[in-house]
Write a protein that holds these residues in place. Structure first.
Motif, PDB file in Angstrom:
ATOM      1  N   LEU A 273      -2.285  -8.853  -2.813  1.00  0.00           N
ATOM      2  CA  LEU A 273      -1.807  -7.481  -2.633  1.00  0.00           C
ATOM      3  C   LEU A 273      -2.957  -6.551  -2.262  1.00  0.00           C
ATOM      4  N   ARG A 274      -4.093  -6.718  -2.906  1.00  0.00           N
ATOM      5  CA  ARG A 274      -5.262  -5.890  -2.576  1.00  0.00           C
ATOM      6  C   ARG A 274      -5.731  -6.159  -1.144  1.00  0.00           C
ATOM      7  N   GLY A 275      -5.680  -7.432  -0.757  1.00  0.00           N
ATOM      8  CA  GLY A 275      -6.054  -7.766   0.613  1.00  0.00           C
ATOM      9  C   GLY A 275      -5.105  -7.143   1.626  1.00  0.00           C
ATOM     10  N   LEU A 276      -3.797  -7.119   1.305  1.00  0.00           N
ATOM     11  CA  LEU A 276      -2.823  -6.467   2.183  1.00  0.00           C
ATOM     12  C   LEU A 276      -3.153  -4.988   2.329  1.00  0.00           C
ATOM     13  N   VAL A 304       3.310  -3.948  -8.790  1.00  0.00           N
ATOM     14  CA  VAL A 304       2.952  -4.077  -7.373  1.00  0.00           C
ATOM     15  C   VAL A 304       2.583  -2.712  -6.798  1.00  0.00           C
ATOM     16  N   ALA A 305       3.433  -1.711  -7.051  1.00  0.00           N
ATOM     17  CA  ALA A 305       3.179  -0.375  -6.507  1.00  0.00           C
ATOM     18  C   ALA A 305       1.847   0.172  -7.002  1.00  0.00           C
ATOM     19  N   ASP A 306       1.561  -0.004  -8.289  1.00  0.00           N
ATOM     20  CA  ASP A 306       0.293   0.496  -8.838  1.00  0.00           C
ATOM     21  C   ASP A 306      -0.894  -0.200  -8.192  1.00  0.00           C
ATOM     22  N   THR A 307      -0.781  -1.503  -7.965  1.00  0.00           N
ATOM     23  CA  THR A 307      -1.872  -2.251  -7.332  1.00  0.00           C
ATOM     24  C   THR A 307      -2.129  -1.760  -5.913  1.00  0.00           C
ATOM     25  N   VAL A 309      -1.209   1.185  -4.561  1.00  0.00           N
ATOM     26  CA  VAL A 309      -1.669   2.580  -4.557  1.00  0.00           C
ATOM     27  C   VAL A 309      -3.145   2.654  -4.944  1.00  0.00           C
ATOM     28  N   ALA A 310      -3.547   1.886  -5.947  1.00  0.00           N
ATOM     29  CA  ALA A 310      -4.947   1.880  -6.364  1.00  0.00           C
ATOM     30  C   ALA A 310      -5.854   1.388  -5.247  1.00  0.00           C
ATOM     31  N   ALA A 311      -5.293   0.557  -4.353  1.00  0.00           N
ATOM     32  CA  ALA A 311      -6.094   0.024  -3.248  1.00  0.00           C
ATOM     33  C   ALA A 311      -6.019   0.907  -2.004  1.00  0.00           C
ATOM     34  N   GLY A 312      -5.284   2.041  -2.103  1.00  0.00           N
ATOM     35  CA  GLY A 312      -5.312   3.003  -0.998  1.00  0.00           C
ATOM     36  C   GLY A 312      -4.029   3.186  -0.224  1.00  0.00           C
ATOM     37  N   VAL A 313      -2.921   2.554  -0.626  1.00  0.00           N
ATOM     38  CA  VAL A 313      -1.641   2.701   0.083  1.00  0.00           C
ATOM     39  C   VAL A 313      -0.868   3.865  -0.539  1.00  0.00           C
ATOM     40  N   GLU A 314      -0.413   4.826   0.292  1.00  0.00           N
ATOM     41  CA  GLU A 314       0.346   5.949  -0.229  1.00  0.00           C
ATOM     42  C   GLU A 314       1.653   5.460  -0.850  1.00  0.00           C
ATOM     43  N   ARG A 315       2.019   6.035  -1.970  1.00  0.00           N
ATOM     44  CA  ARG A 315       3.222   5.595  -2.673  1.00  0.00           C
ATOM     45  C   ARG A 315       4.480   5.832  -1.831  1.00  0.00           C
ATOM     46  N   GLY A 316       4.452   6.858  -0.983  1.00  0.00           N
ATOM     47  CA  GLY A 316       5.615   7.148  -0.155  1.00  0.00           C
ATOM     48  C   GLY A 316       5.906   6.084   0.884  1.00  0.00           C
TER      49      GLY A 316
END
Length: 369
Positions: A273-276, A304-307, A309-316
């Motif tokens: 997930l972090r790699g994605l 999954v969402a927290d992982t 978002v923490a890696a830089g993906v906007e929650r929206g």
């Protein structure tokens, strides 16, 4: 065994702007299908509950549209095409037509069992042969050529003329079906024929899969892989689509990544997930597809969402789908939103080479002096 149908109705689908939306084209095509089916049944003396026609909205959700329609097109006597600008701008209806025509080695035979309808008018200088063929149905009714059958179906002012055309179309279907060969020749599958739309979409829609089982992963225990289903929906909406494993080729166009929330249950899955997140283009969307098991999807979705978002993906940009019914309902709007995000955010590549010399207001070339 697929039953015999008197006709197959083909039209160009429209994208939904909201999950609960059904665009005019789709609604009124369905309305015509119902009225035409009833009229054909009346003329042949069939029970109104007996299906006499088919169109692709009747294909069971979460199944392989292409395989299902190959069988239906092989057993339909007449192909009714609702011609419109959208029909010629999308590959899906053109491939339906090509699949039906593939049943006959002689193009004249294929043409005999094709019934075109002027659904929405277009400029007379475009697709002149198709326009002329569609006008034959009701050349004596001026409103048909001026407005098209879709507008006539919507306006009570044209109700009498509309009903006249529907009865006439049904008579043509019944007459030509009586001449159809037996046994019916088989149609080539839709994904095995080519048909180039005139306004071919430039955006490639990529469906990526991030799940332990790869692209064949299917959370709803249906026979058809979920990623292939999503690609089919995109193609019906006129969007060229492909399915890839993991996150390959996401920068090539609009992209939607299907993620199994179960990845959050393991350290290896969390690393994936972090790699994605590191490789995800800013316009790409993530769809978390939980299975129907109560509670499981909600628990893992948060992880999954927290992982991400923490890696830089906007929650929206992250959406959760918890069951197959919701997936079917929302998928057209999700695809449309992904394409819109790409158009807004994708990089624009300017032509290489020196800047062209710009004209000045007097009409000559500008100078650096």
């Amino acid at each position: 065994m697929t039953p015999r149908y008197y006709f197959y109705l083909s039209y160009g689908h429209s994208a939904r702007l909201r999950a609960d939306d059904r665009p005019d084209t789709d609604y009124w095509a369905g309305h015509l299908f119902s009225e035409l089916s009833a009229e054909v049944a009346r003329q042949v003396g069939a029970d109104r509950r007996t299906p006499v026609g088919y169109y692709d909205d009747l294909v069971e959700p979460m199944t392989d549209w292409k395989t299902a329609l190959a069988g239906v097109l092989s057993s339909s006597d007449v192909f009714v095409a609702l011609y419109s600008p959208g029909y010629f701008n999308k590959s899906w209806p053109l491939r339906e037509r090509a699949s039906f025509a593939s049943r006959y080695a002689d193009p004249a035979m294929a043409e005999r069992f094709l019934l075109p309808v002027l659904w929405v008018p277009w400029p007379s200088y475009e697709h002149e042969d198709e326009r002329e063929a569609a006008l034959r149905l009701a050349r004596d009714i001026p409103e048909y050529g001026d407005e098209g059958l879709q507008a006539m179906s919507r306006l009570s002012l044209y109700r009498r003329e509309y009903r006249t055309i529907v009865r006439r179309l049904a008579r043509e279907i019944v007459a030509r079906a009586a001449e159809a060969p037996r046994p019916a020749p088989l149609a080539v599958a839709i994904d095995e024929v080519t048909a180039e739309p005139t306004g071919r979409a430039e955006i490639l829609f990529t469906v990526a899969v991030l799940a332990p089982a790869g692209r064949g992963w299917n959370p709803y225990r249906e026979r058809f892989p979920i990623a292939e289903y999503v690609a089919n929906v995109a193609e019906r909406l006129g969007q060229p689509a492909r399915v890839v494993d993991r996150d390959q080729g996401l920068a090539d166009g609009a992209a939607l990544v299907l993620v199994d929330p179960a990845l959050a249950a393991t350290a290896a899955g969390t690393d994936r997930l972090r790699g994605l997140a590191r490789r995800l283009p800013e316009w790409a969307s993530v769809l978390l597809v939980a299975d129907d098991e109560p509670g499981r999807g909600a628990r893992l979705h948060a992880a999954v969402a927290d992982t991400l978002v923490a890696a830089g993906v906007e929650r929206g940009r992250i959406t959760l789908i918890g069951d197959s019914a919701r997936l079917v309902e929302r998928m057209p709007s999700i695809i449309d939103q992904a394409c819109t995000a790409y158009r807004k955010s994708a990089p624009v590549f300017l032509p290489k080479g020196p800047d062209p010399t710009l004209p000045n207001i007097s009409g000559g070339e500008s100078s650096d002096d």
